[in-house]
Design an enzyme around this catalytic site. Structure first.
Site, PDB file in Angstrom:
ATOM      1  N   ARG A  15      42.835  43.770  22.057  1.00 34.80           N
ATOM      2  CA  ARG A  15      41.633  44.589  21.831  1.00 34.80           C
ATOM      3  C   ARG A  15      40.483  44.141  22.716  1.00 34.80           C
ATOM      4  NH1 ARG A  15      39.771  44.493  15.955  1.00 34.80           N
ATOM      5  NH2 ARG A  15      40.468  42.323  16.135  1.00 34.80           N
ATOM      6  N   TYR A  47      49.935  44.499   3.082  1.00 30.74           N
ATOM      7  CA  TYR A  47      50.723  43.870   4.138  1.00 30.74           C
ATOM      8  C   TYR A  47      52.211  44.103   3.924  1.00 30.74           C
ATOM      9  CZ  TYR A  47      52.239  40.396   7.550  1.00 30.74           C
ATOM     10  OH  TYR A  47      52.820  39.769   8.632  1.00 30.74           O
ATOM     11  N   ASP A 100      43.712  48.607  21.947  1.00 29.26           N
ATOM     12  CA  ASP A 100      43.643  48.638  20.490  1.00 29.26           C
ATOM     13  C   ASP A 100      44.748  49.584  20.042  1.00 29.26           C
ATOM     14  OD1 ASP A 100      43.101  49.301  17.811  1.00 29.26           O
ATOM     15  OD2 ASP A 100      40.939  49.081  18.072  1.00 29.26           O
ATOM     16  N   VAL A 101      45.751  49.085  19.312  1.00 29.11           N
ATOM     17  CA  VAL A 101      46.921  49.897  18.989  1.00 29.11           C
ATOM     18  C   VAL A 101      46.614  51.022  18.016  1.00 29.11           C
ATOM     19  CG1 VAL A 101      48.490  47.979  19.469  1.00 29.11           C
ATOM     20  CG2 VAL A 101      47.719  48.382  17.121  1.00 29.11           C
ATOM     21  N   THR A 147      49.334  29.847  12.705  1.00 28.17           N
ATOM     22  CA  THR A 147      48.404  30.679  13.455  1.00 28.17           C
ATOM     23  C   THR A 147      47.219  30.973  12.549  1.00 28.17           C
ATOM     24  OG1 THR A 147      49.428  32.735  12.677  1.00 28.17           O
ATOM     25  CG2 THR A 147      50.304  31.781  14.705  1.00 28.17           C
ATOM     26  N   ASN A 157      53.549  43.178  18.878  1.00 33.56           N
ATOM     27  CA  ASN A 157      53.169  41.963  18.171  1.00 33.56           C
ATOM     28  C   ASN A 157      51.884  42.105  17.363  1.00 33.56           C
ATOM     29  OD1 ASN A 157      52.948  38.831  17.864  1.00 33.56           O
ATOM     30  ND2 ASN A 157      51.057  39.433  18.909  1.00 33.56           N
ATOM     31  N   LYS A 191      54.687  46.416   6.453  1.00 33.83           N
ATOM     32  CA  LYS A 191      55.825  45.870   7.179  1.00 33.83           C
ATOM     33  C   LYS A 191      57.131  46.526   6.749  1.00 33.83           C
ATOM     34  CE  LYS A 191      53.803  42.873   9.898  1.00 33.83           C
ATOM     35  NZ  LYS A 191      53.843  43.014  11.380  1.00 33.83           N
ATOM     36  N   VAL A 197      54.400  30.600  10.650  1.00 40.05           N
ATOM     37  CA  VAL A 197      53.905  29.944  11.858  1.00 40.05           C
ATOM     38  C   VAL A 197      52.443  29.539  11.676  1.00 40.05           C
ATOM     39  CG1 VAL A 197      53.687  30.144  14.365  1.00 40.05           C
ATOM     40  CG2 VAL A 197      55.455  31.456  13.169  1.00 40.05           C
TER      41      VAL A 197
END
Length: 232
Positions: free
Chosen positions: A33, A154, A57-58, A189, A82, A158, A187
């Site tokens: 973005r 979320y 920006d998707v 992040t 991603n 998904k 992970v």
């Protein structure tokens, strides 16, 4: 030189996808973005003349179309969807606390975004040699594995991503384009938090192995980063 387009490449897993593929000699189109605001991404671009950064920006059709036009002459071997959003990580939900505006935005990013980007870059993929779409999803999208309340936006985004990508796999298969659904693991992040069991380098290296070893038998399979299958 093989080529890859990565969304959400300004930090975390996306940045690591870009770092590893650039280091492996791929032509990397790293999108985000606000790519100019990511010092790490800009440093990576400065260090690798095979990596360029792009604004994307998707959730924005105009930006998706603009990038597809800018790269109109470029074949793609791999598209890594991603980019993602997880608002409940910061604002816990539950009955009486559900933020439907967050839920809608989560769907725009996590579900509609990857489909939009894939649709826009089908012709680029068809001209490539690898012809693969990798969607970074989550084990939290497994309906079978839901054992606790919460994370409604979320989880559902998904699960919907997985369903959409499995459907797209059937449509893309006649053109020789495959689809992989990859759970990166827990992970460390910004999204995963400091207690994650994996670092970005380990997770992405393992997912790259899944990409490199892809065969049509694995088309639209729901896999962990280590190659084990996740129940739907």
């Amino acid at each position: 030189m093989p080529s890859v387009l990565i969304t959400g490449a300004s930090r975390g897993l996306g940045l690591e996808w870009a770092r590893q593929y650039a280091g492996a000699g791929w032509r990397v189109f790293a999108s985000a973005r606000h790519p100019l605001e990511s010092r790490e991404l800009q440093a990576l671009a400065a260090a690798h003349d095979n990596l360029t950064t792009h604004r994307l920006d998707v959730t924005r059709d105009d930006e998706i179309r603009a990038l597809a036009w800018d790269l109109a002459e470029e074949p793609l071997d791999l598209l890594v969807n991603n980019a993602g959003a997880y608002f409940e990580k910061y604002v816990p939900d539950g009955l009486g606390r559900i933020r439907y505006d967050h839920w809608e935005e989560t769907f725009r990013v996590n579900t509609l975004g990857p489909v939009r980007v894939t649709e826009a870059f089908v012709e680029h993929l068809a001209r490539g040699d690898g012809r693969l779409v990798a969607a970074v999803t989550s084990h939290m999208g497994s309906i079978h594995d839901i054992t606790a309340p919460g994370d409604y936006a979320y989880r559902s985004s998904k699960a919907a991503l997985n369903a959409a990508m499995k459907g797209l796999a059937h449509e893309l298969e006649p053109r020789g384009i495959g689809v992989l659904l990859l759970h990166p693991g827990w992970v460390r992040t910004r999204m995963g938090g400091p207690d994650g069991r994996l670092d970005c380098e380990t997770s992405v290296r393992a997912m790259r192995e899944r990409v490199a070893s892809y065969t049509p038998a694995w088309n639209a399979r729901f896999l962990r980063y280590d190659g084990t299958e996740i129940p739907w």
